[in-house]
Design a protein around this motif. Sequence first.
Motif, PDB file in Angstrom:
ATOM      1  N   LYS A  84     -12.777   4.822   3.720  1.00 14.27           N
ATOM      2  CA  LYS A  84     -11.689   4.306   4.547  1.00 14.27           C
ATOM      3  C   LYS A  84     -10.422   5.114   4.284  1.00 14.27           C
ATOM      4  N   TYR A  85      -9.787   5.557   5.364  1.00 16.89           N
ATOM      5  CA  TYR A  85      -8.554   6.326   5.262  1.00 16.89           C
ATOM      6  C   TYR A  85      -7.445   5.618   6.037  1.00 16.89           C
ATOM      7  N   TYR A  86      -6.271   5.605   5.445  1.00 10.03           N
ATOM      8  CA  TYR A  86      -5.113   4.948   6.046  1.00 10.03           C
ATOM      9  C   TYR A  86      -3.954   5.936   6.144  1.00 10.03           C
ATOM     10  N   TYR A  87      -2.960   5.557   6.955  1.00  9.14           N
ATOM     11  CA  TYR A  87      -1.683   6.257   6.992  1.00  9.14           C
ATOM     12  C   TYR A  87      -0.592   5.234   6.709  1.00  9.14           C
ATOM     13  N   ALA A  88       0.395   5.634   5.919  1.00 11.11           N
ATOM     14  CA  ALA A  88       1.491   4.731   5.585  1.00 11.11           C
ATOM     15  C   ALA A  88       2.801   5.507   5.568  1.00 11.11           C
ATOM     16  N   LEU A  89       3.841   4.872   6.087  1.00 13.20           N
ATOM     17  CA  LEU A  89       5.182   5.440   6.040  1.00 13.20           C
ATOM     18  C   LEU A  89       5.937   4.716   4.935  1.00 13.20           C
ATOM     19  N   LEU A  90       6.386   5.480   3.943  1.00 13.70           N
ATOM     20  CA  LEU A  90       6.964   4.906   2.735  1.00 13.70           C
ATOM     21  C   LEU A  90       8.463   5.136   2.647  1.00 13.70           C
ATOM     22  N   ARG A  91       9.100   4.288   1.887  1.00 11.08           N
ATOM     23  CA  ARG A  91      10.522   4.445   1.615  1.00 11.08           C
ATOM     24  C   ARG A  91      10.733   5.564   0.591  1.00 11.08           C
ATOM     25  N   GLY A  92      11.690   6.437   0.859  1.00  8.55           N
ATOM     26  CA  GLY A  92      12.042   7.473  -0.097  1.00  8.55           C
ATOM     27  C   GLY A  92      11.334   8.794   0.146  1.00  8.55           C
ATOM     28  N   SER A  93      11.903   9.847  -0.398  1.00 10.12           N
ATOM     29  CA  SER A  93      11.374  11.195  -0.228  1.00 10.12           C
ATOM     30  C   SER A  93      10.389  11.533  -1.341  1.00 10.12           C
ATOM     31  N   MET A  94       9.230  12.090  -0.951  1.00 10.68           N
ATOM     32  CA  MET A  94       8.208  12.537  -1.897  1.00 10.68           C
ATOM     33  C   MET A  94       7.847  13.981  -1.563  1.00 10.68           C
ATOM     34  N   PRO A  95       7.505  14.798  -2.543  1.00  8.26           N
ATOM     35  CA  PRO A  95       7.159  16.198  -2.273  1.00  8.26           C
ATOM     36  C   PRO A  95       5.900  16.310  -1.410  1.00  8.26           C
ATOM     37  N   VAL A  96       5.978  17.090  -0.341  1.00  6.97           N
ATOM     38  CA  VAL A  96       4.815  17.322   0.517  1.00  6.97           C
ATOM     39  C   VAL A  96       3.791  18.151  -0.246  1.00  6.97           C
ATOM     40  N   SER A  97       2.516  17.758  -0.142  1.00 14.55           N
ATOM     41  CA  SER A  97       1.465  18.473  -0.864  1.00 14.55           C
ATOM     42  C   SER A  97       0.116  18.226  -0.213  1.00 14.55           C
ATOM     43  N   GLU A  98      -0.720  19.271  -0.170  1.00 15.82           N
ATOM     44  CA  GLU A  98      -2.086  19.134   0.328  1.00 15.82           C
ATOM     45  C   GLU A  98      -3.021  18.590  -0.749  1.00 15.82           C
ATOM     46  N   GLU A  99      -2.530  18.508  -1.967  1.00 14.61           N
ATOM     47  CA  GLU A  99      -3.343  18.015  -3.078  1.00 14.61           C
ATOM     48  C   GLU A  99      -3.394  16.487  -3.071  1.00 14.61           C
ATOM     49  N   TRP A 100      -4.596  15.954  -3.310  1.00 11.46           N
ATOM     50  CA  TRP A 100      -4.737  14.511  -3.450  1.00 11.46           C
ATOM     51  C   TRP A 100      -4.196  14.086  -4.810  1.00 11.46           C
ATOM     52  N   GLN A 101      -3.439  13.006  -4.813  1.00 15.51           N
ATOM     53  CA  GLN A 101      -2.916  12.407  -6.033  1.00 15.51           C
ATOM     54  C   GLN A 101      -3.444  10.980  -6.129  1.00 15.51           C
ATOM     55  N   SER A 102      -3.272  10.350  -7.275  1.00 15.45           N
ATOM     56  CA  SER A 102      -3.836   9.013  -7.458  1.00 15.45           C
ATOM     57  C   SER A 102      -2.819   8.030  -8.015  1.00 15.45           C
ATOM     58  N   TRP A 103      -2.893   6.799  -7.516  1.00 14.39           N
ATOM     59  CA  TRP A 103      -2.273   5.643  -8.155  1.00 14.39           C
ATOM     60  C   TRP A 103      -3.417   4.827  -8.738  1.00 14.39           C
ATOM     61  N   ASP A 104      -3.386   4.573 -10.029  1.00 21.91           N
ATOM     62  CA  ASP A 104      -4.499   3.846 -10.644  1.00 21.91           C
ATOM     63  C   ASP A 104      -4.032   2.701 -11.544  1.00 21.91           C
ATOM     64  N   THR A 105      -2.850   2.182 -11.271  1.00 23.41           N
ATOM     65  CA  THR A 105      -2.353   1.038 -12.030  1.00 23.41           C
ATOM     66  C   THR A 105      -3.228  -0.183 -11.765  1.00 23.41           C
ATOM     67  N   PRO A 106      -3.717  -0.853 -12.802  1.00 24.00           N
ATOM     68  CA  PRO A 106      -4.510  -2.073 -12.582  1.00 24.00           C
ATOM     69  C   PRO A 106      -3.677  -3.143 -11.878  1.00 24.00           C
ATOM     70  N   ILE A 107      -4.282  -3.814 -10.909  1.00 26.53           N
ATOM     71  CA  ILE A 107      -3.600  -4.868 -10.162  1.00 26.53           C
ATOM     72  C   ILE A 107      -4.546  -6.048  -9.977  1.00 26.53           C
ATOM     73  N   SER A 108      -3.993  -7.179  -9.595  1.00 26.46           N
ATOM     74  CA  SER A 108      -4.828  -8.346  -9.314  1.00 26.46           C
ATOM     75  C   SER A 108      -5.490  -8.186  -7.951  1.00 26.46           C
ATOM     76  N   ASP A 109      -6.487  -9.012  -7.701  1.00 24.51           N
ATOM     77  CA  ASP A 109      -7.185  -8.976  -6.413  1.00 24.51           C
ATOM     78  C   ASP A 109      -6.781 -10.174  -5.563  1.00 24.51           C
ATOM     79  N   LYS A 110      -5.490 -10.480  -5.570  1.00 21.14           N
ATOM     80  CA  LYS A 110      -4.978 -11.559  -4.733  1.00 21.14           C
ATOM     81  C   LYS A 110      -3.539 -11.243  -4.350  1.00 21.14           C
TER      82      LYS A 110
END
Length: 214
Positions: A84-110
């Motif tokens: 599954k692939y999504y698109y999201a428009l986020l607040r704030g400027s982030m460096p443009v990159s073709e490299e995949w990065q990860s968010w892996d902070t543990p979170i609840s499932d609710k």
Amino acid sequence: MNVLDIIARGDGWVVINKPPGVSVHNDPRDVCHLLEKQLIPGSFESIHPVHRLDKETSGLLLIALNARLAKQLAEQFQARTSEKYYYALLRGSMPVSEEWQSWDTPISDKAEGRNNPQGLAKDRVESRTDFKVIKSDQYTSLIEVRLFTGRQHQIRKHAALAKHAILGDTRYGDPKFNKRIAEIYKTDRMFLHAGKLKISIDGKEHTFEASREF
């Protein structure tokens, strides 16, 4: 909203491009009720959305039209063999990159809230969201996202924890900022869209896509 946008249909399944603001279930005007009225009587046995899509999120939703296929497809999502692939428009400027990065902070499932998107420590589980920044300006960043786990509100939580909440996210974003965004864009939608889905249905590989509006 009286008619759903059906973008693909096969033997025992349909894929719709769900608009933002429409619930998948548990509402008198949800996807299941609307689709039941839209499909020809006798052309389906039952209606089973086989994966999650928040009310506020637009985009692709795969729906099985019989219990057998619903079970088969749901098992693929649980086994993480679909993509599954999504698109999201986020607040704030982030460096443009073709490299995949990860968010892996543990979170609840609710569902949680903006004060603690992670949830209680005892409820947190492994979670992984991969993303790459497609474009960015001084105020916003557009990212493509791939989910590797399917926690409730996962993309929304990870974005908020990274201090780049999704525009229009009333649960995890800043209310004053969202109000300003609604005035600028003339919409109060959340800027998260399920844009691509890859999955096998009865042994045949399928790729579905739905263009985003932002």
